[in-house]
Structures are given as structure tokens and as C-alpha cells.
Design a protein around this motif. Structure first.
Motif, PDB file in Angstrom:
ATOM      1  N   UNK A   1       0.840  -1.211   0.000  1.00 42.48           N
ATOM      2  CA  UNK A   1       0.000   0.000   0.000  1.00 42.48           C
ATOM      3  C   UNK A   1       0.874   1.259   0.000  1.00 42.48           C
ATOM      4  N   UNK A   2       1.951   1.217   0.818  1.00 38.65           N
ATOM      5  CA  UNK A   2       2.868   2.362   0.875  1.00 38.65           C
ATOM      6  C   UNK A   2       3.583   2.551  -0.463  1.00 38.65           C
ATOM      7  N   UNK A   3       3.980   1.426  -1.089  1.00 39.21           N
ATOM      8  CA  UNK A   3       4.660   1.501  -2.386  1.00 39.21           C
ATOM      9  C   UNK A   3       3.725   2.017  -3.478  1.00 39.21           C
ATOM     10  N   UNK A   4       2.453   1.635  -3.407  1.00 36.43           N
ATOM     11  CA  UNK A   4       1.478   2.120  -4.390  1.00 36.43           C
ATOM     12  C   UNK A   4       1.373   3.641  -4.314  1.00 36.43           C
TER      13      UNK A   4
ATOM     14  N   UNK B   1       5.813   9.343  -7.555  1.00 33.78           N
ATOM     15  CA  UNK B   1       7.060   9.414  -8.312  1.00 33.78           C
ATOM     16  C   UNK B   1       6.975   8.754  -9.687  1.00 33.78           C
ATOM     17  N   UNK B   2       5.763   8.534 -10.176  1.00 36.70           N
ATOM     18  CA  UNK B   2       5.625   7.849 -11.465  1.00 36.70           C
ATOM     19  C   UNK B   2       6.206   8.660 -12.611  1.00 36.70           C
ATOM     20  N   UNK B   3       6.289   9.979 -12.458  1.00 35.13           N
ATOM     21  CA  UNK B   3       6.806  10.815 -13.543  1.00 35.13           C
ATOM     22  C   UNK B   3       8.040  11.617 -13.133  1.00 35.13           C
ATOM     23  N   UNK B   4       8.558  11.343 -11.935  1.00 36.36           N
ATOM     24  CA  UNK B   4       9.732  12.076 -11.445  1.00 36.36           C
ATOM     25  C   UNK B   4      10.887  11.086 -11.286  1.00 36.36           C
ATOM     26  N   UNK B   5      12.016  11.306 -11.969  1.00 33.79           N
ATOM     27  CA  UNK B   5      13.137  10.359 -11.873  1.00 33.79           C
ATOM     28  C   UNK B   5      13.654  10.266 -10.433  1.00 33.79           C
TER      29      UNK B   5
ATOM     30  N   UNK C   1       3.975  -1.728  -7.258  1.00 37.61           N
ATOM     31  CA  UNK C   1       4.939  -1.432  -6.198  1.00 37.61           C
ATOM     32  C   UNK C   1       6.285  -0.931  -6.664  1.00 37.61           C
ATOM     33  N   UNK C   2       6.922  -1.667  -7.568  1.00 41.66           N
ATOM     34  CA  UNK C   2       8.317  -1.385  -7.909  1.00 41.66           C
ATOM     35  C   UNK C   2       8.486  -0.551  -9.178  1.00 41.66           C
ATOM     36  N   UNK C   3       7.394  -0.156  -9.799  1.00 41.93           N
ATOM     37  CA  UNK C   3       7.461   0.507 -11.112  1.00 41.93           C
ATOM     38  C   UNK C   3       8.431   1.696 -11.169  1.00 41.93           C
TER      39      UNK C   3
ATOM     40  N   UNK D   1       3.491  21.438  -5.600  1.00 38.41           N
ATOM     41  CA  UNK D   1       4.619  20.529  -5.411  1.00 38.41           C
ATOM     42  C   UNK D   1       5.927  21.290  -5.325  1.00 38.41           C
ATOM     43  N   UNK D   2       7.033  20.550  -5.267  1.00 35.21           N
ATOM     44  CA  UNK D   2       8.357  21.156  -5.112  1.00 35.21           C
ATOM     45  C   UNK D   2       8.826  21.762  -6.434  1.00 35.21           C
ATOM     46  N   UNK D   3       9.866  22.593  -6.344  1.00 38.35           N
ATOM     47  CA  UNK D   3      10.420  23.176  -7.570  1.00 38.35           C
ATOM     48  C   UNK D   3      11.011  22.082  -8.452  1.00 38.35           C
ATOM     49  N   UNK D   4      11.489  21.022  -7.817  1.00 38.40           N
ATOM     50  CA  UNK D   4      12.060  19.895  -8.573  1.00 38.40           C
ATOM     51  C   UNK D   4      10.975  19.245  -9.445  1.00 38.40           C
ATOM     52  N   UNK D   5       9.784  19.050  -8.858  1.00 36.55           N
ATOM     53  CA  UNK D   5       8.667  18.503  -9.619  1.00 36.55           C
ATOM     54  C   UNK D   5       8.239  19.464 -10.727  1.00 36.55           C
ATOM     55  N   UNK D   6       8.252  20.754 -10.383  1.00 37.79           N
ATOM     56  CA  UNK D   6       7.857  21.773 -11.357  1.00 37.79           C
ATOM     57  C   UNK D   6       8.752  21.699 -12.593  1.00 37.79           C
TER      58      UNK D   6
END
Length: 1137
Positions: free
Chosen positions: A127-130, A136-140, A176-178, A647-652
């Protein structure tokens, strides 16, 4: 809690897959750089001996958000009691990761990872990993912490009951691990731990079991990791040795790639083994069976087929049906007539029109054919001299290989008409083939009397010309377009013919709603926008959604649509791209927010003026806290501080890096500011950018200066490879980095064709000093296997051809032995690299190019070689080229002189359109247009559309005056570069053409391209109609018309765009207009305009006007200060005198 079980204790408890994976992930590796890949055998007592203990209360405070998760170390969490960790919330992993990533990892962190995750309840961890994956699905992720986390997570996954069952494995891999598996280097741990090939084979088999359930992106990520494992030590034939039992299976593709082979490129295969080995793999029955059920990349399928057929002992009759679609010409060259017919029938049966290929990168029309397919067809057809109906039917799709000579001389008129059903099913006819067949049919008496006889032509309908089509009654066409088999043929028609069909259909359909309903989908984007103005008529949303529109078309009915449709999510992407400021201005704020969010979900691409308007509307009542719900490109007009609530500037900046940066002009202040803010946000020291930050910067890397490119070595090459263009200092820096050899791609002499393909976007930057160091056989192999799929133009490819030709061209006394130009040579797209210009000239003597001209002019000939081809045509046709040759000239157009054109007979608008589609230089285009008009041809709609977007400004006043106003309803013209006289003439005609629509909101969209010729009175009328004119349009208005407008009238014209006026106030002619206005009137606009006339002053402005495209000149202004004292003195002097 006691120490974790050792591997020996644990292994009996693990089910199938878990056991196999753990074996591979188990053995510790101590070599430098692999310490992140820790063993799962962790001695908790030893690991936690030096870690400060933590109480349950402290963990509860963190769980209740009463204390910062960063207050404890990773070791403290890992060494806490298992039961206490279960109190942590599902979002804790996100917080923990954010706490850890700013820190440099220690040698103990991989151990902590194994220990920490082993204590987590599996369901709670998933659940936590989901939640982590969603964040983080779009943030390296940080590579270092990615490896540390995956190290412990993988070990935990292996302890999960039933992990070897596909549903459970899928849940962990996909949900989970994606985010961790995006980075292929996580598979380095497999190699670092010396995982055995047999174990790896079973890992692939397990992943293969869930392959079809995974999204394509995840399939690709896993494939990249598998490939990384198989090639990372640089050795070919990993996990294969004919002499080693257990490693001698030739079913290697099945064993080590499985379905993931769908993502393999030709270059990948060549990394997996040398050609003899790959041939063994290719012919293995197990591999053939597997691949027969996969959808390979096009070039991979072609290469695999060549591996199968390249040996002399391989009979084509045993080739699986799936592979006949990918044959090379050499594979069919020695067939008998009967075998040729048999193969042709297999091709027709197994290679349908809609044959799909994974990951095709080139633009490929649904019925277009590759060079190889055409060459195979030609080889099969050459087995015959005469073509009765039975042979043509048997040839099926291979009939596309018929030459013009075959059509003219090898088929009788009677046989041709009898073969129409068979020939009409063939896809991929070129323009000359289809027109030759149609003209021969019509000459022999074939009549198109009804829709059935028109539809019977099938794919041959592309051979009709516009004048023949215009001669048909509208009823014939309306009947034909009701037949599904005929509608399918519309897709591949030439643009001019599509417009003629639309013109014919629209002439008999009175209402826009009916036109939208009946028009075939393939013709919809060719409907003139003036015919899409609904007025009082209500649009049918379902009909509009089912068609693909251009942005300009959709803008015509966008306002009508949003008034009609209550649920914006039901609108198509194509309709939504017509978003206009005028329509948005009339919407309630809540409805507008809903519309903007739907545009994000539908991935609608908007242009700068649309986005500029959108951002004004979205932020009208403050910056939303959910900016990620709006189109990503919107962020280009905001700042990272605006994004702070989301969100953060990093996400931006990760989002900015993926946005369409080209919406902003390359050197604009906005783009420069974005880059500066991004560098500050990422805390990039100096000018060195690492790979992780380069990934976040994305397309912003294209704006980094040469000093950043040099300092960052090869870290930026992946992103730079995607850039459209470069500045000189960037090009020099890229060459410097590439030449150094200090990149992951290695020295130039060691490059492969695959390397070149990975960097194909940078090839235009490569100069002679780089290209000469790349092995010539590599350049040749790249041209053969990859060039056609590259983004490079024919001219750019010609620079590589030049590199492969001898530096000194010997004068050829005759055609060198073995270089005679045969049919096979003319069908070889590598033909340019085999002939110097001198050899080409000598070998072309007595060779007719006409039948092959269309094909060979797609080859990458150098400028000198093209000059030789032009010379050959001049010798063949000394009195001028025949009209049938004009559509084939392609790149030779730039060698054509006005004198050449003066001998041409350009007798139809279709021919003019064919000549102009290759966008010749203005002097040639002008000569072509004048020749067309000089021969008495009319500037009808077809001709205007051919001329319109690029060459209309070449017409003189007399030519413009003969244009029928009604033609402008059906034509698209670009007047931006025209003289003022031309703009004036065309505005008057456009005003008349659209006069019946002037009361409708869509009128502005129709008249806007012509406003450069509008008088002031007409602009004042428009200022009352909520048109939301762009400032760029305002700046292109007639100067005297603009100067006559008051500030309130300009406000009425600009509407929502009024605020943009301030950015233009120092540019011509806005500056001159501002100087003519009273400052008090400008102040009422509240947009910060300065420079107007102050009270008590009078500015006499003498502007030196120039076209907007030239550099602005200063104005000469004389200011007279009329003080009361001066007036009194003047009066007293008058009295005294």
C-alpha cells in the motif's frame, strides 16, 4: 527482534520464483561501485550495534505528524522493532525518501534497506509503495537511493507468499516497484551478485508470464534492464556457448528475452551476438514459433527475416507466413515464375493493409510501402512480360511493381478494364502509376456514370485529376462516399485531389452540420473553415468528435460546441484544440476550470496565444493549488513559486522538461528565466550537470550554453539528441564532447551503427573531422538499416554519403567495369554511395531515368550527384520536360532555371500544385506561377491553395485582381510577407467573400488573415465584437489604420490580450501608436504603457515607417512646452508692435 534468517535457513521456505530470484540476488559483491547491491544475509546485531536506539513513542510522534520523519536516521528506522514500524502511515515512504535523497549514501545503507523492508508487513508495504509510485511515477528517482531501496524491496518481495504466481508478481512489479524499475541500472545488481544464466533465464520466464498485462512503458523499462544485464560487460553471446552444456541452446531469444524481444532494435540484436550466431538463433524452431506471435519493430522484423533467408540453403517455401512481409529483394531474385506467383499470393494474404508494427518512428501512411516492399514487388513482376487478368489477379499486391512501360505496353485495353477489381485493391501505387492506368482506362472508353463505377476504381481513384473530378456530377460523388470500400481509399489521395472532392461535395450540401455528417473522415481536415460556421444551426457533437480537425477549423465551431455540450469530457482532443479566448471569456469560472482540466486529461496541444489566454483565465482568482490538473504546457507561463502549493520546484521543472518548450521562442526572456530558475532549484554548482539533473531538465537542456555541454561531458547527449536546433557555440561544444571519446558511447573509431542511431539527432552537428573517424562500414550499415527512420532530411543524409565517396574524383573515361546501372542498382537506396559524380555521369549514358525518377530522388544524393541527374534529364528532353515528369522532380527543383520553366507546359492546377509542394525557392516558384498564368490557366481554388500559404505574395496587382472573391472562401492564404497593396486588394475581396457571415462570432476567425489591409473604420467596428485580437496581429495592421485607433478601441480589439500590449510598447509600430496617445488615456488601460503625450505637452511624431520585419528605426519628435508665460510674452509683443 533477532537477526534475519540466513539464506540457508530461508531458502526452504521460499516458493519457486522467490527461490530462483533470491539465488541470483544473494551473493555479496565487494568490487568498487557495487557496494549498493548488498547481500540479503544481514546480521541485525552487528548492523545495529552502533545505531542509536529509538523508542516507540518517537515513532508514534512521526506517525502522527507531531515530529519530522527526518529527525531519525535510516539506520534508526531499520533497527527499530518490527511491530513499531506498522504504526507508520502509508505516505511514510515518500517522506523517508525525501529525507534521505539530499544525503550521500553510506556503505551501511544497503544493509539498512534489507533490514528495514524485511520488518514491514507485506500488505502494508505494498500500500505504501502504491502511494509512492503515484507520487514518483513521472519524477526520476536518485540513482543511488533507487539502488539502495530496490535492494531491500526486492529481498522483501521474494518473501511474499505466492510471489511466483503471475497476479501477485504483477501487483508488485506494476504497482509497487514501477518507479524503481525505470532505471535499467538496477539490473546491475543481478550482475554484481554473479547471478547465473540459468537463474536469469527463469527470472525472464517469470516476467514473461505477466508481460501482456504490463503497460508498454513498463515492458520497455524491464526490457532495457534485461538488455543491461545481458550486455553490460561488453561481451557478445552472453549466456551462450556451443561448447558448454546448459549454455548451448540456440533457443536463446526465447530463453533470455521472451516477449520482451518486441522492444529490441536491430542494434540490440547485434549486441547480443555476431551474425553467424544470430543466424543460428533465428532459425531455431522454438524462436521462430515465439516470434511468429510477436509484433516486432519494423526494422527488427526485416533484419530477422534477412537472418532466416540469407543462407543459400533456406527455401522460401518453408518461411513462416508472418515473415513474407519483410523479405528483401535479394531473397526473391532467383525464383521461377510459378514460385513468384505463389509468393505473391502469400504476400497478398499475409501482409494486409492494416499490418501493424510496434514503434515505427517514421511517418508512414496507411497504404504506403517501404522501399524493400516495392523492390520485392518489382522483382516478382519482372518474371513476366505480358499481364492478362489471371496473372494480375494472382500477383495481387505485388502488381504495385508494374512499371509504366508494363502498364502501357504489357496490358491490353480490354484486359486492363477486366482487371480493375484486382488493381483497385492494390495499395501503394505512386502518382504516375495510378494516373497512367486511369488515363489509359478513360482513353479506352471507360465511363464514370454513377457512384458504383467511381468506387470500382478503388485505390486507382488517386489517378484522377481535379478537372476530371470537377466534370462529374455531385450525385456521383455523394453516392460513392456512401460506400465504405470507397471511403477507405480517401486516406491516401493527394492533397489537391482531396480538396477537389471537398469542393465537389460541399457544392451540393447546403448546411455545415450535413457537410460534417457526410464528409469522409479522411477529407474532414480539408474542409475550408468558412464552411464550418454553424451560425444559428446547432452542431452535432457526435459527428464533430468523430472527425480529425485542424486547429483553425476547430476554432470556427468551438464556441458553438461548448454552449451545446454540458459534459466537456465527451469532447474529442481534436475539437478541444480549437479553444479560443473569445469563447472562454463568456464562460463561468467553474465551467472554465472544468474545461481546462479536461484538456489536460485529453492531452490537448495548444499554441502560445491559446496558453497565454488559458493561464490568464486559470489564475484570474489566484493560483490554483492543483496545477498538475491543468495542461502541462501552462506551467511555461508560470513560475516555480506559483507551483509551490502543488509541489516542489524539482517537480515543477521535471514537468517543464517534458512540456512543449517550443511554444516559447528560443531566445525569449521567458525561456531564459525558466532555465536560470531550474539551475537554481537543482542547486547545480558551476556548469557541470549530472545525468539525474539532465533527466529533470529534459528539453531545457536544449537551452544550455556551450560551457555547460563541455563541462558535463556526455551527461547531456541523450537530451541534446532530442533538440530541434542548436546555436553555434552549442554545436562546437557537442563536437568537442563527441570527439573527446570520454562518453558512454566511447571513441568514434569504436562506434557501431547502433551508436550512430542512438545519436541520430546530433548527426547534423557532426563535421568532417568527426565523420571521418567513424568507420566507413558503420556509416554504410547505418544508412542501410536506420537512415530511413531517422529525423534527418535528405540533404543531411547526403553529408554522410559525401563522406563515403572518394575524396578525389577521378575523371571517368567510361562507366567502370561492374558499375553498369541496372534495374537492381536503381532499386538500391544506397546507390549514391557507389558512384562518384563522374562515374554517375558516365554510367547514366543511354539509361532512361524516367520510370525510376520518383524513387531514386528519395535517395541521399549529394549536390554534385543531383546536378548530374539534372544534366541527364536535360539531355533526354532538350525541348523541355514533359508534364508527366513535373511531379517527380523533388530535390531537382532547386536546379531548375527560369529558362527551363519557360519551355514547360504547365496546363493544370494539379501540375502547379505538384511543382510547388516541394517548396522551391521564390524565383523558381514565381516563374512557375507566371508560366501557369501565361498559358491561360485560371487562379482557381486548386491553384490558390497551391500558391496560398507560401507564394501568394509573388502575385502582382493584376494577377491578384483577377482572383474571384468567392475562391477565398475555399482557399487558405498567408499574407504576412505581402506588400501593402497586395494586402489591401485581398482584404477587400475577403470582406466581400465573408460578408454574409460578418454578424457571426466566427467572422473574426475568417477575416483575421486579411486584416493587414483593413481600413480604420472596419477595425473600429471589430472593436465592438469581443474578438480578443493578438497583439502580434495588431502590430501587423495597416500603419495608418492603427494610428487612427483610440486607446479604448484598441482595448476593445485586444480584450483578454490587452495586458500583452506592455511587452510590445518599445517595438514598431506599437511604440509610435503609444506616442500619439494622451498618457491620461493610456493610464485608463491599467497595463503600464508609458511614453504618451503629457497634459500641457504636444508631441509631433514624424515616424519613419518600415515593414515589421526590418530593424526598428528611431522616430524624430519635437516637443514644444507651451508655458503660460510664453503665451503672455507673445501677446504683449504683438500689442506693442
Amino acid at each position: 527482534m533477532g537477526a534475519l534468517k540466513t539464506f540457508a535457513e530461508m531458502s526452504p521456505l521460499l516458493p519457486g520464483l522467490g527461490f530462483l530470484l533470491l539465488v541470483g540476488w544473494q551473493v555479496a559483491a565487494n568490487s568498487a561501485g557495487t557496494y549498493l547491491c548488498s547481500s540479503s544475509t544481514v546480521n541485525e546485531s552487528a548492523v545495529c550495534a552502533s545505531v542509536k536506539s529509538v523508542s516507540q513513542e518517537m515513532l508514534l510522534e512521526i506517525a502522527r505528524v507531531q515530529a519530522s520523519p527526518c529527525s531519525l536516521t535510516f539506520g534508526q528506522y531499520a533497527c527499530a522493532q518490527s511491530a513499531w514500524l506498522q504504526d507508520l502511515q502509508d505516505d511514510f515512504l515518500i517522506s523517508l525518501y525525501s529525507c534521505l535523497t539530499p544525503k550521500t549514501a553510506s556503505a551501511m545503507d544497503p544493509e539498512y534497506s534489507v533490514l528495514f523492508f524485511s520488518k514491514y508487513d507485506a500488505k502494508k508495504l505494498l500500500a505504501a509503495l502504491t502511494m509512492f509510485s503515484q507520487q514518483f511515477s513521472r519524477v526520476p528517482l536518485s540513482l543511488e537511493w533507487n539502488l539502495i531501496f530496490i535492494n531491500g524491496l526486492w529481498e522483501k518481495m521474494l518473501q511474499v507468499p505466492d510471489i511466483d504466481s503471475p497476479p501477485v508478481l504483477f501487483q508488485w512489479v506494476h504497482e509497487g516497484l514501477q518507479p524503481f524499475l525505470v532505471e535499467p541500472k538496477v539490473f546491475s545488481c543481478l550482475r554484481a551478485k554473479n547471478i547465473l544464466c540459468e537463474t536469469f533465464r527463469m527470472i525472464v520466464a517469470a516476467l514473461n508470464g505477466i508481460y501482456s498485462e504490463l503497460p508498454v512503458e513498463e515492458q520497455r523499462n524491464l526490457y532495457t534492464g534485461i538488455k543491461h544485464y545481458l550486455i553490460q560487460d561488453g561481451s557478445n553471446q552472453k549466456c551462450y556457448s556451443a561448447a558448454v552444456p546448459g549454455l548451448n541452446s540456440t533457443a536463446w531469444f526465447e530463453n533470455y528475452l521472451g516477449s520482451f524481444l518486441e522492444h529490441a532494435t536491430v542494434g540490440d540484436l547485434q549486441l547480443f551476438g555476431d551474425e553467424p550466431t544470430l543466424q543460428k538463433f533465428a532459425r531455431d524452431p522454438v524462436n521462430i514459433q515465439m516470434i511468429s506471435n510477436l509484433t516486432l519493430l519494423w526494422e527488427t522484423a526485416v533484419y530477422y527475416t534477412s537472418l532466416l533467408t540469407s543462407g543459400p540453403d533456406f527455401p522460401l517455401s518453408s518461411l513462416p507466413d508472418r515473415f513474407v512481409c519483410y523479405l528483401s529483394p535479394s531473397a526473391v531474385s532467383n525464383l521461377s515464375r510459378d514460385d513468384a506467383l505463389s509468393l505473391a499470393q502469400r504476400i497478398s494474404k499475409n501482409c494486409p493493409l492494416n499490418l501493424t508494427h510496434r514503434g515505427i518512428t517514421r511517418e508512414r501512411a496507411p497504404s504506403s510501402l517501404t522501399t524493400e516492399e516495392l523492390q520485392v514487388a518489382s522483382s516478382l513482376v519482372r518474371k513476366f512480360e505480358h499481364f492478362p487478368p489471371a496473372i494480375l489477379r494472382a500477383l495481387g499486391q505485388a502488381a504495385v511493381g508494374l512499371s509504366i512501360s508494363d502498364i502501357e505496353n504489357g496490358i491490353s485495353d480490354k484486359d486492363l478494364e477486366a482487371s480493375i477489381p484486382a488493381l483497385g485493391e492494390v495499395r501503394g501505387w505512386n502518382a504516375e502509376q495510378s494516373s497512367t492506368i486511369i488515363n489509359k482506362l478513360l482513353r479506352s472508353g471507360y465511363q464514370i456514370l454513377d457512384g458504383q463505377s467511381l468506387a470500382k476504381l478503388g485505390s486507382l481513384v488517386a489517378g484522377l485529376n481535379s478537372s476530371t473530378l470537377r466534370s462529374l456530377s455531385p450525385e456521383v460523388i455523394l453516392e460513392a462516399i456512401k460506400l465504405p470500400e470507397f471511403v477507405q481509399q480517401m486516406v491516401t489521395l493527394p492533397s489537391a485531389l482531396k480538396r477537389s472532392f471537398v469542393e465537389k461535395i460541399s457544392s451540393s450540401v447546403g448546411h455545415p452540420a450535413d457537410l460534417v455528417k457526410y464528409i469522409p473522415d479522411a477529407l474532414a481536415s480539408y474542409i475550408p473553415k468558412s464552411l464550418l460556421v454553424f451560425g444559428e444551426e446547432k452542431p452535432n457533437i457526435q459527428d464533430l468528435n468523430s472527425k480529425m480537425w485542424t486547429r483553425e477549423q476547430a476554432a470556427m465551431f468551438f464556441s458553438d460546441v461548448i454552449k451545446t455540450e454540458p459534459d466537456f469530457s465527451r469532447l474529442s482532443q481534436s475539437v478541444l484544440q480549437g479553444f479560443t479566448c473569445a469563447a472562454a471569456n463568456e464562460m463561468e469560472a467553474e465551467r472554465f476550470q472544468e474545461l481546462a482540466k479536461v484538456m489536460k486529461k485529453k492531452n490537448v496541444k495548444l499554441e502560445e496565444d491559446q496558453l497565454s489566454c488559458l493561464v490568464k483565465m486559470v489564475t484570474l482568482h489566484g493560483i490554483p493549488k492543483d496545477l498538475d490538473s491543468y495542461p502541462k504546457d501552462l506551467l511555461l507561463f508560470l513560475s516555480s513559486s506559483d507551483y509551490a502549493a502543488t509541489g516542489s520546484c524539482r517537480q515543477y521543472f521535471a514537468n517543464i522538461g517534458k512540456a512543449n518548450l517550443d511554444v516559447l521562442q528560443r531566445e525569449s526572456s521567458q525561456r531564459k528565466q525558466l532555465l536560470l530558475e531550474a539551475l537554481a532549484c537543482l542547486k547545480i554548482p558551476g556548469t557541470q550537470v549530472n545525468e539525474e539533473n539532465a533527466e529533470i531538465l529534459g528539453r531545457l537542456v536544449c537551452d544550455l550554453g556551450g560551457e555547460y555541454i563541455r563541462s558535463s561531458g556526455g551527461n547531456l547527449l541523450k537530451q541534446l539528441n532530442q533538440c530541434e536546433s542548436f546555436l553555434p557555440d552549442q554545436e562546437e561544444a557537442i563536437r568537442s564532447v563527441i570527439s573527446s571519446g570520454n562518453t558512454t558511447f566511447g571513441p568514434l573509431v569504436a562506434w557501431s551503427a547502433f551508436t550512430l542511431n542512438e545519436l541520430s539527432g546530433l548527426i547534423p552537428v557532426f563535421d568532417h573531422s568527426i565523420l571521418q573517424k567513424i568507420p566507413k562500414n558503420v556509416l554504410t550499415l547505418w544508412l542501410k538499416n536506420f537512415a530511413r527512420d531517422s529525423p534527418l532530411s535528405r540533404e543531411q543524409l547526403a553529408t554522410i554519403v559525401e563522406e563515403l565517396l572518394p575524396t578525389r574524383h577521378k575523371r571517368a573515361d567510361g562507366c567502370p567495369r561492374g558499375k553498369q546501372i541496372t534495374e537492381m542498382v536503381l532499386n538500391d537506396d544506397l546507390m549514391p554511395i557507389w558512384y562518384t559524380p563522374g562515374e554517375l555521369r558516365a554510367c547514366l549514358k543511354n539509361v532512361s531515368l524516367e520510370n525510376h525518377l520518383s524513387q531514386i530522388l528519395t535517395y541521399s544524393f549529394t549536390t554534385q550527384q543531383l546536378a548530374v541527374l539534372k544534366s541527364n534529364l536535360d539531355e533526354t528532353y532538350p525541348d523541355g520536360y514533359p508534364e508527366r515528369l513535373f511531379p517527380k522532380l523533388g530535390p531537382l527543383i532547386s536546379f531548375i532555371t527560369p529558362e527551363d520553366i519557360s519551355r514547360w507546359k504547365i496546363t493544370s492546377a494539379d501540375t502547379l500544385a505538384a511543382l510547388l509542394k516541394d517548396q522551391p525557392p521564390d524565383d523558381q516558384a514565381s516563374a512557375m506561377i507566371k508560366r501557369y498564368i501565361g498559358l491561360g490557366n485560371a487562379l482557381n481554388v486548386t491553384a490558390l491553395n497551391a500558391i496560398g500559404m507560401k507564394y501568394v505574395c509573388l502575385l502582382n496587382a493584376n494577377e491578384l485582381n483577377v482572383i474571384d472573391s468567392n475562391s477565398l472562401k475555399l482557399a487558405s492564404l498567408n499574407l504576412s510577407a505581402c506588400s501593402q497593396l497586395a494586402k489591401d486588394i485581398l482584404y477587400a475581396k475577403a470582406k466581400r467573400a465573408f460578408s454574409d457571415q460578418h454578424y457571426l462570432p466566427a467572422y473574426y476567425g475568417l477575416i483575421e488573415p486579411y486584416l493587414g489591409g483593413a481600413p480604420g473604420a472596419d477595425l473600429r467596428d471589430l472593436s465592438k465584437d469581443n474578438v480578443n485580437m493578438k497583439v502580434s496581429t495588431l502590430a501587423k495592421l495597416r500603419t495608418d489604420s492603427l494610428m487612427s485607433l483610440t486607446p479604448s478601441e484598441v482595448q476593445g480589439l485586444l480584450g483578454m490580450n490587452l495586458g500583452d500590449l506592455e511587452k510590445w510598447q518599445n517595438k514598431f509600430p506599437i511604440r509610435e501608436w503609444v506616442q500619439r496617445q494622451k498618457q491620461s488615456e493610456l493610464d485608463k488601460l491599467h497595463v503600464g504603457l508609458t511614453g504618451g503625450t503629457q497634459e500641457g505637452y504636444m508631441n509631433i511624431v514624424i515616424p519613419k515607417f518600415q515593414p515589421p520585419s526590418s530593424a526598428p528605426l528611431g522616430t524624430v519628435a519635437m516637443t514644444l512646452h507651451l508655458l503660460p508665460a510664453l503665451l503672455i510674452s507673445f501677446l504683449m509683443m504683438s500689442v506693442l508692435s
